[in-house]
Design a protein around this motif. Sequence first.
Motif, mmCIF file in Angstrom:
data_model
loop_
_atom_site.group_PDB
_atom_site.id
_atom_site.type_symbol
_atom_site.label_atom_id
_atom_site.label_comp_id
_atom_site.label_asym_id
_atom_site.label_seq_id
_atom_site.Cartn_x
_atom_site.Cartn_y
_atom_site.Cartn_z
ATOM 1 N N LEU A 27 9.696 7.933 -1.141
ATOM 2 C CA LEU A 27 9.600 6.784 -2.031
ATOM 3 C C LEU A 27 8.148 6.404 -2.287
ATOM 4 O O LEU A 27 7.265 6.643 -1.447
ATOM 5 N N SER A 28 7.924 5.800 -3.432
ATOM 6 C CA SER A 28 6.584 5.285 -3.764
ATOM 7 C C SER A 28 6.227 4.177 -2.781
ATOM 8 O O SER A 28 6.862 3.119 -2.748
ATOM 9 N N THR A 29 5.203 4.414 -1.967
ATOM 10 C CA THR A 29 4.849 3.524 -0.858
ATOM 11 C C THR A 29 3.381 3.161 -0.944
ATOM 12 O O THR A 29 2.535 4.032 -1.168
ATOM 13 N N SER A 30 3.070 1.890 -0.749
ATOM 14 C CA SER A 30 1.674 1.448 -0.813
ATOM 15 C C SER A 30 1.370 0.505 0.343
ATOM 16 O O SER A 30 2.239 -0.252 0.793
ATOM 17 N N LEU A 31 0.137 0.569 0.813
ATOM 18 C CA LEU A 31 -0.308 -0.331 1.870
ATOM 19 C C LEU A 31 -0.443 -1.738 1.306
ATOM 20 O O LEU A 31 -1.083 -1.951 0.277
ATOM 21 N N SER A 32 0.170 -2.733 1.977
ATOM 22 C CA SER A 32 0.144 -4.107 1.461
ATOM 23 C C SER A 32 -0.563 -5.085 2.368
ATOM 24 O O SER A 32 -0.742 -6.236 1.999
ATOM 25 N N GLY A 33 -0.983 -4.662 3.555
ATOM 26 C CA GLY A 33 -1.688 -5.592 4.443
ATOM 27 C C GLY A 33 -1.794 -5.039 5.847
ATOM 28 O O GLY A 33 -1.324 -3.934 6.159
ATOM 29 N N GLU A 34 -2.431 -5.803 6.717
ATOM 30 C CA GLU A 34 -2.562 -5.418 8.115
ATOM 31 C C GLU A 34 -2.887 -6.641 8.956
ATOM 32 O O GLU A 34 -3.336 -7.668 8.462
ATOM 33 N N ASP A 35 -2.593 -6.531 10.238
ATOM 34 C CA ASP A 35 -3.079 -7.496 11.208
ATOM 35 C C ASP A 35 -3.586 -6.722 12.414
ATOM 36 O O ASP A 35 -3.850 -5.512 12.309
ATOM 37 N N LYS A 72 -1.734 5.313 -2.506
ATOM 38 C CA LYS A 72 -2.281 6.029 -1.367
ATOM 39 C C LYS A 72 -2.120 7.527 -1.569
ATOM 40 O O LYS A 72 -3.014 8.306 -1.285
ATOM 41 N N THR A 73 -0.903 7.948 -2.073
ATOM 42 C CA THR A 73 -0.674 9.363 -2.296
ATOM 43 C C THR A 73 -1.586 9.882 -3.375
ATOM 44 O O THR A 73 -2.160 10.964 -3.270
ATOM 45 N N GLU A 74 -1.735 9.096 -4.473
ATOM 46 C CA GLU A 74 -2.605 9.523 -5.559
ATOM 47 C C GLU A 74 -4.038 9.677 -5.097
ATOM 48 O O GLU A 74 -4.731 10.621 -5.458
ATOM 49 N N ASN A 75 -4.519 8.719 -4.291
ATOM 50 C CA ASN A 75 -5.886 8.818 -3.767
ATOM 51 C C ASN A 75 -6.049 10.061 -2.926
ATOM 52 O O ASN A 75 -7.080 10.731 -2.940
ATOM 53 N N LYS A 76 -5.011 10.402 -2.132
ATOM 54 C CA LYS A 76 -5.077 11.582 -1.288
ATOM 55 C C LYS A 76 -5.167 12.835 -2.133
ATOM 56 O O LYS A 76 -5.945 13.751 -1.855
ATOM 57 N N LYS A 77 -4.340 12.896 -3.211
ATOM 58 C CA LYS A 77 -4.386 14.053 -4.092
ATOM 59 C C LYS A 77 -5.762 14.220 -4.709
ATOM 60 O O LYS A 77 -6.279 15.325 -4.836
ATOM 61 N N THR A 78 -6.360 13.103 -5.097
ATOM 62 C CA THR A 78 -7.692 13.160 -5.702
ATOM 63 C C THR A 78 -8.709 13.714 -4.728
ATOM 64 O O THR A 78 -9.543 14.548 -5.070
ATOM 65 N N LYS A 135 -0.676 9.406 17.611
ATOM 66 C CA LYS A 135 -0.146 10.597 16.961
ATOM 67 C C LYS A 135 -1.149 11.247 16.016
ATOM 68 O O LYS A 135 -0.852 12.280 15.411
ATOM 69 N N ASN A 136 -2.333 10.651 15.898
ATOM 70 C CA ASN A 136 -3.370 11.216 15.028
ATOM 71 C C ASN A 136 -2.861 11.370 13.588
ATOM 72 O O ASN A 136 -2.993 12.413 12.963
ATOM 73 N N VAL A 137 -2.264 10.286 13.061
ATOM 74 C CA VAL A 137 -1.620 10.311 11.749
ATOM 75 C C VAL A 137 -2.578 9.782 10.685
ATOM 76 O O VAL A 137 -3.277 8.787 10.891
ATOM 77 N N ASP A 138 -2.599 10.451 9.570
ATOM 78 C CA ASP A 138 -3.357 9.987 8.408
ATOM 79 C C ASP A 138 -2.595 8.809 7.789
ATOM 80 O O ASP A 138 -1.481 8.974 7.295
ATOM 81 N N GLN A 139 -3.184 7.606 7.833
ATOM 82 C CA GLN A 139 -2.463 6.426 7.378
ATOM 83 C C GLN A 139 -2.073 6.510 5.907
ATOM 84 O O GLN A 139 -1.073 5.929 5.485
ATOM 85 N N SER A 140 -2.833 7.240 5.101
ATOM 86 C CA SER A 140 -2.499 7.344 3.674
ATOM 87 C C SER A 140 -1.275 8.216 3.426
ATOM 88 O O SER A 140 -0.747 8.245 2.319
ATOM 89 N N SER A 141 -0.820 8.943 4.478
ATOM 90 C CA SER A 141 0.356 9.805 4.318
ATOM 91 C C SER A 141 1.653 9.100 4.693
ATOM 92 O O SER A 141 2.736 9.673 4.544
ATOM 93 N N ILE A 142 1.591 7.885 5.205
ATOM 94 C CA ILE A 142 2.784 7.185 5.665
ATOM 95 C C ILE A 142 3.645 6.775 4.471
ATOM 96 O O ILE A 142 3.158 6.132 3.534
ATOM 97 N N ILE A 143 4.915 7.167 4.515
ATOM 98 C CA ILE A 143 5.830 6.836 3.425
ATOM 99 C C ILE A 143 7.198 6.495 4.004
ATOM 100 O O ILE A 143 7.513 6.810 5.157
ATOM 101 N N THR A 173 4.752 -1.485 1.472
ATOM 102 C CA THR A 173 5.844 -1.846 0.570
ATOM 103 C C THR A 173 6.271 -0.598 -0.182
ATOM 104 O O THR A 173 5.425 0.126 -0.733
ATOM 105 N N ALA A 174 7.575 -0.339 -0.188
ATOM 106 C CA ALA A 174 8.119 0.846 -0.844
ATOM 107 C C ALA A 174 9.143 0.441 -1.886
ATOM 108 O O ALA A 174 9.945 -0.475 -1.662
ATOM 109 N N GLU A 175 9.125 1.122 -3.016
ATOM 110 C CA GLU A 175 10.126 0.925 -4.055
ATOM 111 C C GLU A 175 11.267 1.906 -3.814
ATOM 112 O O GLU A 175 11.043 3.097 -3.621
ATOM 113 N N THR A 176 12.488 1.410 -3.845
ATOM 114 C CA THR A 176 13.645 2.234 -3.506
ATOM 115 C C THR A 176 14.723 2.086 -4.578
ATOM 116 O O THR A 176 14.884 0.998 -5.149
#
Length: 765
Positions: free
Chosen positions: A650-658, A720-726, A630-638, A665-668
């Motif tokens: 929701l506030s969402t952050s990357l927590s790992g990968e395989d 991730k969102t903050e980094n994108k804004k920067t 889908k050509n998705v920017d991974q930092s935009s996933i929420i 992980t998202a705070e709800t």
Amino acid sequence: MELLNKKLKVVFLTGFLILTYTPVVLCITPPVVYVAGNGSGDFNCSGENDHIPINQALKFVTENPGYTTVYLKGPFTYVIDDTLLIGSNTILEGDSNVTVKLVRNAGWSSTKPLIKENTSSSHNITIQGFTIDGNREGNANIKSGDGYHNLMHLSDCQNVSVYDMHLINNHGDGLKTDNCSNITFCNNEAYLLGHDVLYASASSNVEAYNNRITCRTNSGLRLYNTNHAKLYDNIITSEGSGGVGIEIQRDKGSMDNIEVYNNTIYETALAGIWFFSQGLDSESATNVHIHHNRIYDTGTVSGNEVIGGILSVGFNAIIENNVIDGAYGAGIVQNDAFFSAPAGSGYTVTVRNNIITNTRTSAVGGNGSGICNKLTDTHAFILQNNSLYNNTGGNYMGIQDPLSDIIVDPQYADPDKHDYHLKSKSGRWNGSCWVNDNITSPCIDAGYPFSDYSKEPEPNGNRINIGMDGNTWYASKSEFEVLNNSSDNNGSSDDSDGHEGDESHGGHESHGSSGSGSGGAGGSPEPAKNVEVKELSQGFITNDKNIKFDFTRNATCIVYVGFYAKKTLGKTTTIVEMLKDKSTLVSELPSGEVYRSLNIWVGNGGIATSKNIENPVVCFKVEKSWIRDKNVDQSSIILNMYNDTKWDPLSTSLSGEDDMYLYFTAETPGFSSFVITGKMVEEEILAEILPQSDPQILEQNNGYIGSDVEKKPERAGNTKTENKKTENKKTGNASIFEKENKDLPGFEIISCIVCLLSVLLYRRK
């Protein structure tokens, strides 16, 4: 003629004497040369200066390639007053009733062992089958641990095997190796040696197993600046005094690929396992794995800081699936006892699937906590799905209570006899057969959800057990069969949902059976026809506890749901429904590329409210192939939550990968309908969507990095969102990918090619 007769007599007499004291090659049947104490050997000893004929036999084998073995015949005690020198391609073997013993009042220097290599760079050396006695009582005028009377000391040797030996009663090491490789030390019994039983220094490819060791002064097995080592299936204890069971030490360079497993270590004077770095350089050890050990009643000397079950400093390591019971000081501790911690920071030990119980206080070494970090400025723990119970000084010191650990009686089979198999109604291994108990341990099917469980017998709940039998053939069996996944509407549905009363599982507050099935959930307002697949997880919600519902069947994209319980709500079922289309409970989908629509229901009757819980989180996974396709920017996933007729990101952050997934992980604020979305990258082809990272990242980030902080976690912003804004701000509100496109040299290259073609066409005209 008379002169000739005299000459013949002289020759005959000389030959007779030679035959009496030195064997002739043709008289010895290869490949074995026998040494005896009763005159029946090829070389014979008298009980005094027996090193002389033994060394003659060893030299003979070295100089004659057809011979391989010097065999000491028994029953006999060979008393030596000099070192035995063994050469390449030589086996020194003896009957089980043979003893090689150091002479009384030897007067040797501190570097002189009983057995050593004949020449530097010797190889293919084997010592097996007999007893070596260091005669400690007969040499009482020297100090133990200063290098005197090592039983075997080999330097710069390759392919060394020592096995079926009985090593006793000296002032030094059993086997010390300096700069050696390919060392096997197995099936030996060592009793009351003066230093380490095995001391591998600056060596590599070391394997020590099936040894029974009773320590007197220092450690049972020790690695010093040594790489590629396996220490397993050993039984180690102390008698009266002694040191640690297993010692792993670094003071320069790196140490790599060290595995310590399946050992029983008990009643040692100091720590069961101690691994520490004391060097000034910043290098450390990697691939250090300590697992499936049984450690109990260790650290009996209360006046020493080097105590506990497992003690670490200056290392990065994984400690998993061990049982630590009754240790003095602490169960697992990071502390710079004895040596100062190395320079730098970032030393992290991952601790998962361990059971730590009944830890006791010590006068110097600790307050009896389960897991303790005394170096919070430089060292950290990642804690994942451990079980702790009845630890005198509390379960944690210098660490916040982690979400995934459980505080519960593990229900050992017989703790008084140190039988740490877990009780199970479905089957427990008792050492000879499977038996059934009237209770099932809460540690069964409660381990880290990403740990391998494939070796556990069925039924195994499709999840690893906590404790030393996790992912082994002797793991206690699960009480529940897990339902098969289904992606259609024809499967059966388990409609058990919500608060089912205060049915407690021995205080097991975070894990229970997990199953999945298709169709609508009982109590769910979502029509069954819109549910592609659902998965259930049950647990007991207790006041003032971190609660975690794991979804181990991987039927949906949800990994776990967690929160802090403010009230006791009893046994509760959490349900995840992955939907075929958007939920009928929402008016529209949020903006962006939709990955999945889903519902999450915790209990029934709206129990998951701010009155009952706080700090809820959702961990979910997204396929890398979807991001790429889908050509998705991974930092935009929420994760988006439907709340008051609108979608809230929701506030969402990357927590790992395989290899297959990214984990977020998202705070709800609560649980209802959710949608996972991402934004497509404009005019960008992702040649490589995600670089591969250290495989431990997923394991570490899904755990808890402990330090001495507030009990309740603060809400973190969407990094991730903050980094994108920067990045957008830096590029004038253009996306980072658009900025990168402007810098590509493709346009200049194409322009050059067009110009060259134009010139060629012009010349042809």
